[in-house]
Scaffold this active site. Structure first.
Site, PDB file in Angstrom:
ATOM      1  N   HIS A  25       1.697   4.024  -2.920  1.00 27.81           N
ATOM      2  CA  HIS A  25       1.777   5.941  -2.793  1.00 27.81           C
ATOM      3  C   HIS A  25       3.156   6.419  -3.276  1.00 27.81           C
ATOM      4  CE1 HIS A  25      -2.052   6.399  -0.971  1.00 27.81           C
ATOM      5  NE2 HIS A  25      -1.789   5.538   0.167  1.00 27.81           N
ATOM      6  N   HIS A  29       0.935  -1.207  -0.006  1.00 29.05           N
ATOM      7  CA  HIS A  29       0.128  -0.045  -0.135  1.00 29.05           C
ATOM      8  C   HIS A  29       1.001   1.126  -0.186  1.00 29.05           C
ATOM      9  CE1 HIS A  29      -3.601   2.408   1.472  1.00 29.05           C
ATOM     10  NE2 HIS A  29      -2.650   3.106   1.764  1.00 29.05           N
ATOM     11  N   GLU A  30       1.673   1.271   0.994  1.00 30.25           N
ATOM     12  CA  GLU A  30       2.636   2.420   0.900  1.00 30.25           C
ATOM     13  C   GLU A  30       3.662   2.482  -0.120  1.00 30.25           C
ATOM     14  OE1 GLU A  30       1.860   4.459   3.041  1.00 30.25           O
ATOM     15  OE2 GLU A  30       0.688   3.486   4.583  1.00 30.25           O
TER      16      GLU A  30
END
Length: 271
Positions: free
Chosen positions: A64, A60-61
């Site tokens: 980003h 997820h990170e």
């Protein structure tokens, strides 16, 4: 710095961390143990779900960060965000510790936020929106990949049967673990896509708001997630939210009972 040194530095910035490889090893080993019936099923499901959840948080990170890098933030690599190392993120408490506590105690996927993006380097509202959307979309993709084998029946007629309150069920404990982990991914994605300050959903719409509106909303950003959980604590909202998650699972032919059984096995210390 020479060209060779520059290339080596960039390579090191993008090299996958040994920590992430260890997480993948735990995920694969515990998944095999659950599938084959080796050891205690509850402990195996617990390790599988925890490792899978942390891996998804890293991805997820990473999404980003990678999207921000392509958007114009050239400092992302130097911060270690592309190594998939959870210890490199700026706020480990909000991105890893709290989500793990919520999973263990409440069985709900808590969205986190950790990568520090230098937004002034990024030009264009669409790029800012895509950076915010990248993380939740990874959770949705993870959920799809977890639900497909269960919904397609690839784990039907298991050699190892899950046990519920002393009764053997015609369900593989691995299918239950996949269902619960997918449930966490969907709940995290749905929560994170809410247009609430402090969540990625607000990050998606924020670039399109007027400067006056953004300034008015900014002071509430630290309390957005807390407000969501206060509202979610209300029984009617809670029921509506989880019904939505189960309906999303139904789209792949996966009954919510898989998630419930997975959570039961996951919480092995309670029974």
């Amino acid at each position: 710095m020479t060209f060779a040194e520059t290339q080596r530095s960039r390579s090191e910035e993008r090299r996958i961390s040994p920590v992430f490889w260890v997480l993948l090893a735990i995920l694969g080993t515990s998944g095999w143990a659950v599938w084959s019936g080796y050891g205690n099923a509850g402990v195996g499901v617990f390790l599988f779900v925890v490792a899978g959840w942390v891996v998804s948080l890293c991805l997820h990170e990473y999404a980003h960060a990678r999207t921000a890098m392509y958007g114009g933030d050239i400092t992302i690599g130097a911060k270690g965000y592309l190594t998939l190392n959870p210890f490199k993120y700026t706020n480990a408490v909000f991105s890893f510790v709290l989500p793990m506590i919520f999973v263990i105690l409440g069985g709900i996927g808590l969205p986190g936020g950790a990568v520090y993006i230098e937004r002034h380097r990024i030009r264009g509202r669409l790029k800012h929106s895509l950076i915010s959307a990248a993380g939740p979309l990874v959770n949705v993709l993870c959920a799809v990949l977890l639900l497909i084998p269960v919904g397609a029946g690839w784990l039907d007629d298991p050699a190892v049967h899950a046990s519920y309150e002393g009764h053997d069920l015609n369900v593989s404990p691995l299918a239950a673990a996949l269902g619960f982990l997918a449930f966490l991914q969907l709940s995290a994605a749905l929560l994170n896509l809410l247009p609430v300050p402090g969540l990625d959903g607000y990050g998606i719409v924020e670039p399109w708001l007027s400067p006056k509106t953004r300034r008015a909303v900014e002071p509430f950003a630290p309390y957005g997630l807390m407000a969501v959980f206060v509202v979610l604590w209300q029984s009617e909202v809670n029921r509506w939210f989880f019904d939505l998650v189960y309906r999303a699972m139904d789209l792949f032919g996966v009954d919510g009972a898989y998630a419930a059984l997975g959570r039961y096995l996951f919480s092995f210390w309670q029974h």
